[in-house]
Write an enzyme that holds these catalytic residues in place. Structure first.
Site, PDB file in Angstrom:
ATOM      1  N   ASN A  40       0.823  -1.216   0.000  1.00 41.75           N
ATOM      2  CA  ASN A  40       0.000   0.000   0.000  1.00 41.75           C
ATOM      3  C   ASN A  40       0.859   1.268   0.000  1.00 41.75           C
ATOM      4  OD1 ASN A  40      -2.436   1.346  -0.157  1.00 41.75           O
ATOM      5  ND2 ASN A  40      -2.585   1.611   2.057  1.00 41.75           N
ATOM      6  N   SER A 140      -7.853   0.145  16.633  1.00 40.86           N
ATOM      7  CA  SER A 140      -8.701   1.169  16.018  1.00 40.86           C
ATOM      8  C   SER A 140      -9.934   1.436  16.871  1.00 40.86           C
ATOM      9  CB  SER A 140      -9.140   0.658  14.644  1.00 40.86           C
ATOM     10  OG  SER A 140     -10.197   1.440  14.155  1.00 40.86           O
ATOM     11  N   THR A 142     -12.671   1.501  15.792  1.00 35.92           N
ATOM     12  CA  THR A 142     -13.751   0.671  15.236  1.00 35.92           C
ATOM     13  C   THR A 142     -14.124  -0.460  16.195  1.00 35.92           C
ATOM     14  OG1 THR A 142     -14.487  -0.435  13.230  1.00 35.92           O
ATOM     15  CG2 THR A 142     -12.284  -0.916  13.903  1.00 35.92           C
ATOM     16  N   TYR A 165     -12.913  -6.037   8.581  1.00 37.79           N
ATOM     17  CA  TYR A 165     -11.728  -5.311   9.061  1.00 37.79           C
ATOM     18  C   TYR A 165     -11.824  -5.082  10.569  1.00 37.79           C
ATOM     19  CZ  TYR A 165      -8.886  -1.277  10.278  1.00 37.79           C
ATOM     20  OH  TYR A 165      -8.016  -0.431  10.916  1.00 37.79           O
ATOM     21  N   LYS A 169      -9.531  -6.472  14.062  1.00 30.18           N
ATOM     22  CA  LYS A 169      -8.927  -5.689  15.158  1.00 30.18           C
ATOM     23  C   LYS A 169      -9.401  -6.216  16.520  1.00 30.18           C
ATOM     24  CE  LYS A 169      -6.479  -2.755  12.742  1.00 30.18           C
ATOM     25  NZ  LYS A 169      -5.028  -2.979  12.620  1.00 30.18           N
ATOM     26  N   TYR A 189      -6.446   3.899  17.583  1.00 30.15           N
ATOM     27  CA  TYR A 189      -6.410   5.184  16.894  1.00 30.15           C
ATOM     28  C   TYR A 189      -7.832   5.605  16.575  1.00 30.15           C
ATOM     29  CZ  TYR A 189      -1.878   3.318  15.050  1.00 30.15           C
ATOM     30  OH  TYR A 189      -0.665   2.738  14.854  1.00 30.15           O
ATOM     31  N   ASN A 191      -9.033   8.980  14.220  1.00 26.52           N
ATOM     32  CA  ASN A 191      -8.823   9.183  12.776  1.00 26.52           C
ATOM     33  C   ASN A 191      -7.523   9.930  12.501  1.00 26.52           C
ATOM     34  OD1 ASN A 191     -11.728   8.548  13.101  1.00 26.52           O
ATOM     35  ND2 ASN A 191     -11.745   8.816  10.894  1.00 26.52           N
ATOM     36  N   LEU A 212     -11.865   9.988   4.264  1.00 28.31           N
ATOM     37  CA  LEU A 212     -12.280  11.364   3.991  1.00 28.31           C
ATOM     38  C   LEU A 212     -11.117  12.297   3.647  1.00 28.31           C
ATOM     39  CD1 LEU A 212     -14.497  13.540   4.010  1.00 28.31           C
ATOM     40  CD2 LEU A 212     -14.084  13.806   6.465  1.00 28.31           C
ATOM     41  N   ASP A 312     -21.071   2.814   8.777  1.00 31.63           N
ATOM     42  CA  ASP A 312     -20.662   4.035   9.478  1.00 31.63           C
ATOM     43  C   ASP A 312     -21.520   4.234  10.731  1.00 31.63           C
ATOM     44  OD1 ASP A 312     -18.563   4.890   7.919  1.00 31.63           O
ATOM     45  OD2 ASP A 312     -19.800   6.132   6.601  1.00 31.63           O
TER      46      ASP A 312
HETATM   47  P1  NAD Z   1      -1.088   1.951   5.481  1.00 24.87           P
HETATM   48  O1  NAD Z   1      -1.769   1.057   4.517  1.00 24.87           O
HETATM   49  O2  NAD Z   1      -0.602   3.275   5.023  1.00 24.87           O
HETATM   50  O3  NAD Z   1       0.146   1.192   6.133  1.00 24.87           O
HETATM   51  C1  NAD Z   1       0.180  -0.204   6.323  1.00 24.87           C
HETATM   52  C2  NAD Z   1       1.487  -0.700   5.748  1.00 24.87           C
HETATM   53  O4  NAD Z   1       1.513  -2.121   5.914  1.00 24.87           O
HETATM   54  C3  NAD Z   1       1.624  -0.415   4.252  1.00 24.87           C
HETATM   55  O5  NAD Z   1       2.858   0.225   3.972  1.00 24.87           O
HETATM   56  C4  NAD Z   1       1.537  -1.776   3.591  1.00 24.87           C
HETATM   57  O6  NAD Z   1       2.360  -1.857   2.437  1.00 24.87           O
HETATM   58  C5  NAD Z   1       1.993  -2.690   4.726  1.00 24.87           C
HETATM   59  N1  NAD Z   1       1.449  -4.042   4.636  1.00 24.87           N
HETATM   60  C6  NAD Z   1       0.181  -4.413   4.307  1.00 24.87           C
HETATM   61  N2  NAD Z   1       0.083  -5.750   4.311  1.00 24.87           N
HETATM   62  C7  NAD Z   1       1.298  -6.226   4.662  1.00 24.87           C
HETATM   63  C8  NAD Z   1       1.816  -7.534   4.819  1.00 24.87           C
HETATM   64  N3  NAD Z   1       1.070  -8.619   4.595  1.00 24.87           N
HETATM   65  N4  NAD Z   1       3.111  -7.679   5.197  1.00 24.87           N
HETATM   66  C9  NAD Z   1       3.904  -6.587   5.381  1.00 24.87           C
HETATM   67  N5  NAD Z   1       3.461  -5.334   5.219  1.00 24.87           N
HETATM   68  C10 NAD Z   1       2.172  -5.150   4.884  1.00 24.87           C
HETATM   69  O7  NAD Z   1      -2.060   2.114   6.726  1.00 24.87           O
HETATM   70  P2  NAD Z   1      -1.949   3.083   7.975  1.00 24.87           P
HETATM   71  O8  NAD Z   1      -3.019   4.102   7.846  1.00 24.87           O
HETATM   72  O9  NAD Z   1      -0.558   3.508   8.175  1.00 24.87           O
HETATM   73  O10 NAD Z   1      -2.400   2.094   9.102  1.00 24.87           O
HETATM   74  C11 NAD Z   1      -1.460   1.379   9.894  1.00 24.87           C
HETATM   75  C12 NAD Z   1      -2.202   0.503  10.859  1.00 24.87           C
HETATM   76  O11 NAD Z   1      -3.055   1.321  11.648  1.00 24.87           O
HETATM   77  C13 NAD Z   1      -3.101  -0.537  10.190  1.00 24.87           C
HETATM   78  O12 NAD Z   1      -3.016  -1.725  10.950  1.00 24.87           O
HETATM   79  C14 NAD Z   1      -4.471   0.064  10.301  1.00 24.87           C
HETATM   80  O13 NAD Z   1      -5.453  -0.937  10.391  1.00 24.87           O
HETATM   81  C15 NAD Z   1      -4.372   0.817  11.633  1.00 24.87           C
HETATM   82  N6  NAD Z   1      -5.307   1.937  11.710  1.00 24.87           N
HETATM   83  C16 NAD Z   1      -5.252   2.943  10.789  1.00 24.87           C
HETATM   84  C17 NAD Z   1      -6.166   3.982  10.844  1.00 24.87           C
HETATM   85  C18 NAD Z   1      -6.157   5.085   9.825  1.00 24.87           C
HETATM   86  O14 NAD Z   1      -7.154   5.804   9.720  1.00 24.87           O
HETATM   87  N7  NAD Z   1      -5.078   5.298   9.091  1.00 24.87           N
HETATM   88  C19 NAD Z   1      -7.133   4.014  11.873  1.00 24.87           C
HETATM   89  C20 NAD Z   1      -7.139   2.985  12.810  1.00 24.87           C
HETATM   90  C21 NAD Z   1      -6.223   1.952  12.731  1.00 24.87           C
HETATM   91  N1  UDP Z   2     -16.742  10.083   4.425  1.00 23.64           N
HETATM   92  C1  UDP Z   2     -17.462  10.720   3.449  1.00 23.64           C
HETATM   93  N2  UDP Z   2     -17.025  10.639   2.155  1.00 23.64           N
HETATM   94  C2  UDP Z   2     -15.890   9.969   1.799  1.00 23.64           C
HETATM   95  C3  UDP Z   2     -15.160   9.321   2.813  1.00 23.64           C
HETATM   96  C4  UDP Z   2     -15.618   9.394   4.119  1.00 23.64           C
HETATM   97  O1  UDP Z   2     -18.481  11.338   3.720  1.00 23.64           O
HETATM   98  O2  UDP Z   2     -15.553   9.903   0.601  1.00 23.64           O
HETATM   99  C5  UDP Z   2     -17.215  10.164   5.811  1.00 23.64           C
HETATM  100  C6  UDP Z   2     -17.539   8.801   6.400  1.00 23.64           C
HETATM  101  O3  UDP Z   2     -18.874   8.486   6.159  1.00 23.64           O
HETATM  102  C7  UDP Z   2     -17.235   9.022   7.869  1.00 23.64           C
HETATM  103  C8  UDP Z   2     -16.145  10.091   7.894  1.00 23.64           C
HETATM  104  O4  UDP Z   2     -16.159  10.696   6.594  1.00 23.64           O
HETATM  105  O5  UDP Z   2     -18.357   9.563   8.491  1.00 23.64           O
HETATM  106  C9  UDP Z   2     -14.773   9.519   8.152  1.00 23.64           C
HETATM  107  O6  UDP Z   2     -14.592   8.430   7.253  1.00 23.64           O
HETATM  108  P1  UDP Z   2     -13.181   7.743   7.052  1.00 23.64           P
HETATM  109  O7  UDP Z   2     -13.366   6.644   6.042  1.00 23.64           O
HETATM  110  O8  UDP Z   2     -12.161   8.775   6.770  1.00 23.64           O
HETATM  111  O9  UDP Z   2     -12.845   7.155   8.468  1.00 23.64           O
HETATM  112  P2  UDP Z   2     -13.638   6.097   9.397  1.00 23.64           P
HETATM  113  O10 UDP Z   2     -14.071   6.884  10.584  1.00 23.64           O
HETATM  114  O11 UDP Z   2     -14.748   5.513   8.624  1.00 23.64           O
HETATM  115  O12 UDP Z   2     -12.584   5.111   9.735  1.00 23.64           O
END
Ligand code: NAD
Ligand code: UDP
Length: 357
Positions: A40, A140, A142, A165, A169, A189, A191, A212, A312
């Site tokens: 990614n 998360s 979530t 997903y 978690k 986390y 957002n 978003l 959502d």
């Molecule tokens: P991201 O996709 O930018 O980073 C994840 C990284 O993991 C990527 O670089 C991807 O290449 C790597 N990856 C994916 N599958 C892999 C595998 N099988 N082996 C090795 N590497 C792998 O995502 P992020 O936003 O940096 O999120 C990081 C973590 O935080 C994730 O576990 C995600 O679920 C969690 N998280 C993110 C958010 C958010 O909004 N960004 C919110 C809550 C939790």
């Molecule tokens: N959202 C939206 N349009 C988009 C993406 C997200 O209206 O194209 C809204 C979504 O419904 C949520 C908020 O923005 O209420 C945050 O969404 P996001 O996917 O960024 O994070 P989430 O809280 O779902 O992990």
């Protein structure tokens, strides 16, 4: 046994949160190695080429010293073993690697269970074999589903989420808690948003963003026409969903704070597995965010209202009191800073890490 201090392995360290965490760790004086399968990120998958995200970390630190990097998939256990064999000084793992799209998880559930669950179990087994008993895990908000109380404390019930997903978690939190006698921190986390203030490091999602903030940023640079706001009939002040946006640099610093707490506890002979909310504690609606980001960009960004997006929930706002107290951590950056930093990154890098600077 005195706590081992050594190298920190960051899985997913080329991703959005992972790369900012690598930077925070290096800035705090930790030694770091990175594992990522580059699925990614637009970084080159050539094993000899340093991924662009890590080059940008080096650039911010003004150093040519490479960050040891392994293009490895967490589902490949022999490859994980080789990393731990090559680095007997690994003392902790910050585990960010995983798949994270709610929508995609419904279409490819087995891939999500394989990578997120089986991959993490592999990692835990290898950590156990090499006696590495510290982990900071990317969980998360979530896991709270549609919570009964806002702001959400960590004692809020953990529910079988509506998405595959989210379920990964929830399961992973249980699996990590079950792992015997070790120190782990589950960071829930809210957002993560924004980008490094330098404007050279940020989120680099592949394809059309689901979230978003990166979507809005793509609208602002003209790669996408307009934002679709998912639903304006929620029981909130303007009918759109409320989230707790957290600057990604604050989020990254939360990992360093979590490691330091583990070190303090182990020095005192305690091994704990605790969960903490990483959030600012401030709710922001989708329309609030459209307006805040439009202000940063300097023009009104186009949007249309559509139906709700499946899964959502109306409001996910953290109560971050426990993290404030026990991790000595607090979100420091404002919504305006988040928007300004995101815009600086996207404007300088309209095609993410594929942009030639
Ligand atoms: P991201 O996709 O930018 O980073 C994840 C990284 O993991 C990527 O670089 C991807 O290449 C790597 N990856 C994916 N599958 C892999 C595998 N099988 N082996 C090795 N590497 C792998 O995502 P992020 O936003 O940096 O999120 C990081 C973590 O935080 C994730 O576990 C995600 O679920 C969690 N998280 C993110 C958010 C958010 O909004 N960004 C919110 C809550 C939790
Ligand atoms: N959202 C939206 N349009 C988009 C993406 C997200 O209206 O194209 C809204 C979504 O419904 C949520 C908020 O923005 O209420 C945050 O969404 P996001 O996917 O960024 O994070 P989430 O809280 O779902 O992990």
């Amino acid at each position: 046994m005195s706590p081992k201090t050594g190298t920190i392995l960051v899985t997913g360290g080329c991703g959005y949160v992972g790369s900012h965490t690598v930077l925070s760790l290096l800035e705090s004086g930790y030694k770091v190695i990175v594992l990522d399968n580059l699925s990614n990120t637009s970084s080159s998958a050539e094993p000899a080429v340093t991924p662009e995200a890590l080059k940008r970390v080096q650039k911010i630190l003004s150093t040519d010293e490479p960050i040891p990097f392994y293009a490895v998939d967490i589902t490949d256990k022999p490859a994980l073993v080789r990393i731990f064999e090559s680095h007997p000084d690994i003392s902790a793992v910050i585990h960010c690697a995983g798949l994270k799209s709610v929508g995609e998880s419904g279409r490819r559930p087995l891939d999500y269970y394989n990578v997120n669950i089986a991959g993490t179990v592999n990692l835990l087994q290898v950590m156990e074999d090499f006696d590495v008993r510290r982990m900071v895990f990317s969980s998360s908000a979530t896991v709270y589903g549609d919570p009964p109380k806002i702001p959400i404390p960590e004692t809020s019930p953990i529910v079988a989420s509506m998405s595959t997903y989210g379920r990964t978690k929830v399961f992973l939190e249980h699996i990590i808690k079950d792992f015997y006698r070790w120190s782990a921190t589950l960071l829930r986390y809210f957002n993560p948003a924004g980008a490094h203030p330098s404007g050279i490091m940020g989120e680099d999602p592949q394809g059309i963003p689901n979230n978003l903030m990166p979507y809005l940023a793509q609208v602002a640079v003209g790669n996408l026409e307009k934002l679709t706001v998912f639903g304006q009939d929620y029981p909130t002040k303007d009918g759109t969903c409320i989230r707790d946006y957290l600057h990604v640099v604050d989020c990254a610093d939360g990992h360093v704070a979590a490691l330091k707490k583990i070190e303090r506890e182990e020095a005192a002979g305690t091994f704990e597995c605790n969960a903490y909310n990483l959030g600012a504690g401030t709710g922001c609606s989708v329309l609030d965010m459209v307006h805040a980001f439009s202000k940063a960009v300097g023009r009104d960004l186009p949007y249309v209202i559509s139906a709700r997006r499946l899964g959502d929930v109306p409001n996910l706002t953290a109560d971050p009191t426990l993290a404030n107290k026990e991790l000595n951590w607090k979100a420091t950056k404002t919504l305006d800073e988040m928007c300004a930093d995101l815009w600086r990154w996207q404007r300088n890098n309209p095609s993410g890490y594929r942009t030639q600077n």
